[in-house]
Design a protein around this motif. Structure first.
Motif, PDB file in Angstrom:
ATOM      1  N   LEU A   8     -41.668   3.807  -3.320  1.00  0.00           N
ATOM      2  CA  LEU A   8     -41.262   4.878  -2.410  1.00  0.00           C
ATOM      3  C   LEU A   8     -42.423   5.256  -1.492  1.00  0.00           C
ATOM      4  N   ALA A   9     -42.133   6.051  -0.481  1.00  0.00           N
ATOM      5  CA  ALA A   9     -43.136   6.445   0.507  1.00  0.00           C
ATOM      6  C   ALA A   9     -44.197   7.331  -0.126  1.00  0.00           C
ATOM      7  N   TYR A  10     -45.357   7.448   0.568  1.00  0.00           N
ATOM      8  CA  TYR A  10     -46.450   8.271   0.047  1.00  0.00           C
ATOM      9  C   TYR A  10     -46.091   9.753  -0.009  1.00  0.00           C
ATOM     10  N   THR A  11     -45.014  10.151   0.650  1.00  0.00           N
ATOM     11  CA  THR A  11     -44.576  11.550   0.579  1.00  0.00           C
ATOM     12  C   THR A  11     -43.675  11.812  -0.625  1.00  0.00           C
ATOM     13  N   ALA A  12     -43.277  10.771  -1.344  1.00  0.00           N
ATOM     14  CA  ALA A  12     -42.356  10.940  -2.477  1.00  0.00           C
ATOM     15  C   ALA A  12     -42.883  11.891  -3.552  1.00  0.00           C
ATOM     16  N   PRO A  13     -44.206  11.881  -3.867  1.00  0.00           N
ATOM     17  CA  PRO A  13     -44.687  12.836  -4.874  1.00  0.00           C
ATOM     18  C   PRO A  13     -44.424  14.298  -4.522  1.00  0.00           C
ATOM     19  N   ASN A  14     -44.239  14.598  -3.225  1.00  0.00           N
ATOM     20  CA  ASN A  14     -43.931  15.974  -2.848  1.00  0.00           C
ATOM     21  C   ASN A  14     -42.599  16.428  -3.421  1.00  0.00           C
ATOM     22  N   TRP A  15     -41.640  15.501  -3.490  1.00  0.00           N
ATOM     23  CA  TRP A  15     -40.348  15.834  -4.093  1.00  0.00           C
ATOM     24  C   TRP A  15     -40.501  16.082  -5.592  1.00  0.00           C
ATOM     25  N   VAL A  16     -41.391  15.325  -6.226  1.00  0.00           N
ATOM     26  CA  VAL A  16     -41.681  15.575  -7.640  1.00  0.00           C
ATOM     27  C   VAL A  16     -42.232  16.991  -7.805  1.00  0.00           C
ATOM     28  N   GLY A  17     -43.176  17.356  -6.940  1.00  0.00           N
ATOM     29  CA  GLY A  17     -43.760  18.689  -6.993  1.00  0.00           C
ATOM     30  C   GLY A  17     -42.724  19.775  -6.785  1.00  0.00           C
ATOM     31  N   ALA A  18     -41.840  19.568  -5.805  1.00  0.00           N
ATOM     32  CA  ALA A  18     -40.794  20.557  -5.534  1.00  0.00           C
ATOM     33  C   ALA A  18     -39.886  20.722  -6.746  1.00  0.00           C
ATOM     34  N   GLY A  19     -39.559  19.599  -7.405  1.00  0.00           N
ATOM     35  CA  GLY A  19     -38.721  19.671  -8.602  1.00  0.00           C
ATOM     36  C   GLY A  19     -39.393  20.404  -9.743  1.00  0.00           C
ATOM     37  N   LEU A  20     -40.702  20.172  -9.920  1.00  0.00           N
ATOM     38  CA  LEU A  20     -41.446  20.864 -10.979  1.00  0.00           C
ATOM     39  C   LEU A  20     -41.515  22.362 -10.710  1.00  0.00           C
ATOM     40  N   ALA A  21     -41.785  22.734  -9.454  1.00  0.00           N
ATOM     41  CA  ALA A  21     -41.862  24.158  -9.111  1.00  0.00           C
ATOM     42  C   ALA A  21     -40.515  24.840  -9.321  1.00  0.00           C
ATOM     43  N   ALA A  22     -39.433  24.159  -8.945  1.00  0.00           N
ATOM     44  CA  ALA A  22     -38.097  24.723  -9.147  1.00  0.00           C
ATOM     45  C   ALA A  22     -37.806  24.882 -10.637  1.00  0.00           C
ATOM     46  N   SER A  23     -38.248  23.927 -11.439  1.00  0.00           N
ATOM     47  CA  SER A  23     -38.049  24.021 -12.896  1.00  0.00           C
ATOM     48  C   SER A  23     -38.824  25.198 -13.483  1.00  0.00           C
ATOM     49  N   ALA A  24     -40.042  25.433 -12.959  1.00  0.00           N
ATOM     50  CA  ALA A  24     -40.826  26.583 -13.409  1.00  0.00           C
ATOM     51  C   ALA A  24     -40.123  27.884 -13.055  1.00  0.00           C
ATOM     52  N   LEU A  25     -39.505  27.925 -11.882  1.00  0.00           N
ATOM     53  CA  LEU A  25     -38.756  29.113 -11.469  1.00  0.00           C
ATOM     54  C   LEU A  25     -37.589  29.376 -12.418  1.00  0.00           C
ATOM     55  N   VAL A  26     -36.914  28.307 -12.820  1.00  0.00           N
ATOM     56  CA  VAL A  26     -35.803  28.453 -13.769  1.00  0.00           C
ATOM     57  C   VAL A  26     -36.307  29.044 -15.090  1.00  0.00           C
ATOM     58  N   LEU A  27     -37.447  28.547 -15.588  1.00  0.00           N
ATOM     59  CA  LEU A  27     -38.016  29.091 -16.820  1.00  0.00           C
ATOM     60  C   LEU A  27     -38.371  30.567 -16.663  1.00  0.00           C
ATOM     61  N   ALA A  28     -38.882  30.951 -15.488  1.00  0.00           N
ATOM     62  CA  ALA A  28     -39.219  32.358 -15.236  1.00  0.00           C
ATOM     63  C   ALA A  28     -37.966  33.223 -15.297  1.00  0.00           C
ATOM     64  N   LEU A  29     -36.878  32.746 -14.722  1.00  0.00           N
ATOM     65  CA  LEU A  29     -35.618  33.502 -14.737  1.00  0.00           C
ATOM     66  C   LEU A  29     -35.060  33.600 -16.157  1.00  0.00           C
ATOM     67  N   VAL A  30     -35.164  32.503 -16.917  1.00  0.00           N
ATOM     68  CA  VAL A  30     -34.714  32.515 -18.320  1.00  0.00           C
ATOM     69  C   VAL A  30     -35.550  33.495 -19.131  1.00  0.00           C
ATOM     70  N   SER A  31     -36.862  33.460 -18.920  1.00  0.00           N
ATOM     71  CA  SER A  31     -37.760  34.359 -19.645  1.00  0.00           C
ATOM     72  C   SER A  31     -37.418  35.815 -19.374  1.00  0.00           C
ATOM     73  N   ALA A  32     -37.181  36.143 -18.109  1.00  0.00           N
ATOM     74  CA  ALA A  32     -36.838  37.526 -17.749  1.00  0.00           C
ATOM     75  C   ALA A  32     -35.494  37.932 -18.342  1.00  0.00           C
ATOM     76  N   ALA A  33     -34.525  37.013 -18.340  1.00  0.00           N
ATOM     77  CA  ALA A  33     -33.207  37.323 -18.895  1.00  0.00           C
ATOM     78  C   ALA A  33     -33.300  37.587 -20.403  1.00  0.00           C
TER      79      ALA A  33
END
Length: 398
Positions: free
Chosen positions: A351-376
């Motif tokens: 994949l292109a050299y920008t592909a790791p950015n999508w990995v990063g975006a997915g990880l950050a979104a997953s962290a956000l989900v954990l934050a919402l679960v933790s608060a709930a």
């Protein structure tokens, strides 16, 4: 802010410098020892593994040691490790030096965060933690570029000798400025381990792994991304990394300030914005000005969450915070390693050299989900506790 925080920041500056400066000096080290670049890369990997393993082990061994004394002992390990690296006659000895220095890393930040929080009022704890971590962020702006320059122009051994001197300065500052805080009663390893029975501690560590790892998914491959996609010259990468470091400094200080006012909302905002910024980086990486701006923003958003994440762990383990805090520091390094590996898989797949950015975006979104679960979960636990106490209050009123 107390002057003791300055001493902690100096120690953090030295640790941050030694962690990252080796990346810019691998060719020189490999050439001197007659090993390949991949073999020299073990100086990076060995350090990261030392942090992950050393954080809980060193903290556990020091549960009965007063925190000021433990911080001084850890700086002693740091100094010794860098001196071993500076005078190492063969590659294996230098690798040992890197591991010795790494043993101080996680425990220093973990115990230091607890000490920093204890030095100030409850409504300023996140800001105090951020002040200590400022030393780490400034290391990326000043220490790493200067250390790399010195190593390339004079010799990498001189760089590690200077870093050892930074450790001496940090040790002297801790001895002089950090007060002898009373050791909490009934502190022992069993009590510290009991903190991990709390699911919230695990959720906070998970947020750390995913949220901070998101930054390194992209930044690990910033050099090929910027030269091949962005059109930057090789010599521009150093200044782009400085720009990233400046973003980290700003984000750390701003994040610490607002985390004291609203910790979980600060996490929601920083992780959401980081997800968007990393996704956009796949596009902005193609335009030099936009790429530079995005790199600064990613650094700022990545470190804006650090004080919140560290304080979240302390809040969830109030009776035994030291080990939980140190393990969370190891979680930062685990996130770095995991994200770099996942980002590398995308490149290995062609994949292109920008592909790791999508990995990063997915990880950050997953962290956000954990934050919402933790608060709930926290809201549900609070509601259940209130429901249990209400009949007792009514009965008492009768």
């Amino acid at each position: 802010m107390p002057l003791a925080l300055l001493a902690l920041a100096i120690g953090a500056f030295g640790i941050g410098t030694t962690e990252f400066v080796i990346m810019g000096l691998l060719p020189e080290v490999a050439g001197d020892f007659g090993v390949s670049i991949p073999t020299a890369g073990w100086l990076v990997t060995g350090y990261a593994l030392g942090v992950m393993l050393g954080a809980p082990i060193m903290t556990a061994l020091g549960t009965r040691v007063p925190r000021k004394r433990m911080l001084m002992l850890l700086m002693g390990f740091f100094i010794a490790g860098n001196l071993i690296s500076a005078i190492a006659p063969v590659f294996g000895v230098m690798l040992i030096g890197r591991v010795v220095a790494s043993l101080a890393h996680g425990a220093f930040f973990g115990i230091g965060a607890v000490v920093a929080a204890d030095l100030v009022a409850p409504d300023r704890k996140a800001g105090a933690i951020a002040m200590m971590f400022t030393g780490l962020t400034v290391a990326n702006v000043v220490g790493v570029p200067l250390g790399t320059f010195v190593g390339q122009q004079i010799g990498w051994r001189v760089t590690f000798a200077i870093v050892a001197l930074l450790g001496v300065a940090g040790l002297a500052g801790i001895a002089k400025l950090v007060p002898n805080l009373p050791t909490p009663e009934n502190v022992n390893l069993r009590r510290e381990l009991a903190a991990f029975k709390n699911i919230q501690v695990w959720l906070a560590n998970g947020m750390t792994v995913l949220g901070f790892g998101a930054v390194f998914a992209a930044i690990t491959y910033i050099a090929p991304m910027m030269t091949e996609i962005g059109g930057f010259a090789d010599g521009s990468i150093t200044w782009l990394l400085v720009l990233l470091g400046l973003g980290m400094v700003v984000g750390n200080l701003v994040g610490g300030k607002f985390a004291d006012r609203a910790l979980m909302p600060m996490l929601y905002i920083s992780l959401s914005a980081l997800t968007i910024a990393l996704a956009l980086f796949t596009v902005t990486a193609q335009v030099k000005v936009l790429a530079a701006i995005t790199i600064f923003v990613i650094g700022a958003l990545g470190f804006a969450s650090v004080p919140s994440l560290q304080k979240r762990v302390l809040d969830q383990a109030p009776e035994a915070p030291t080990l939980a805090s140190a393990v969370n520091i190891g979680a930062f390094n685990l996130g770095n390693a995991l994200a770099a590996w996942l980002g590398g898989l995308t490149l290995s797949a062609g994949l292109a050299y920008t592909a790791p950015n999508w990995v990063g975006a997915g990880l950050a979104a997953s962290a956000l989900v954990l934050a919402l679960v933790s608060a709930a979960l926290e809201r549900r636990e609070t509601g259940a506790a209130a429901a249990v106490s209400e009949p007792v209050l009514v009965s008492a009123a009768r």
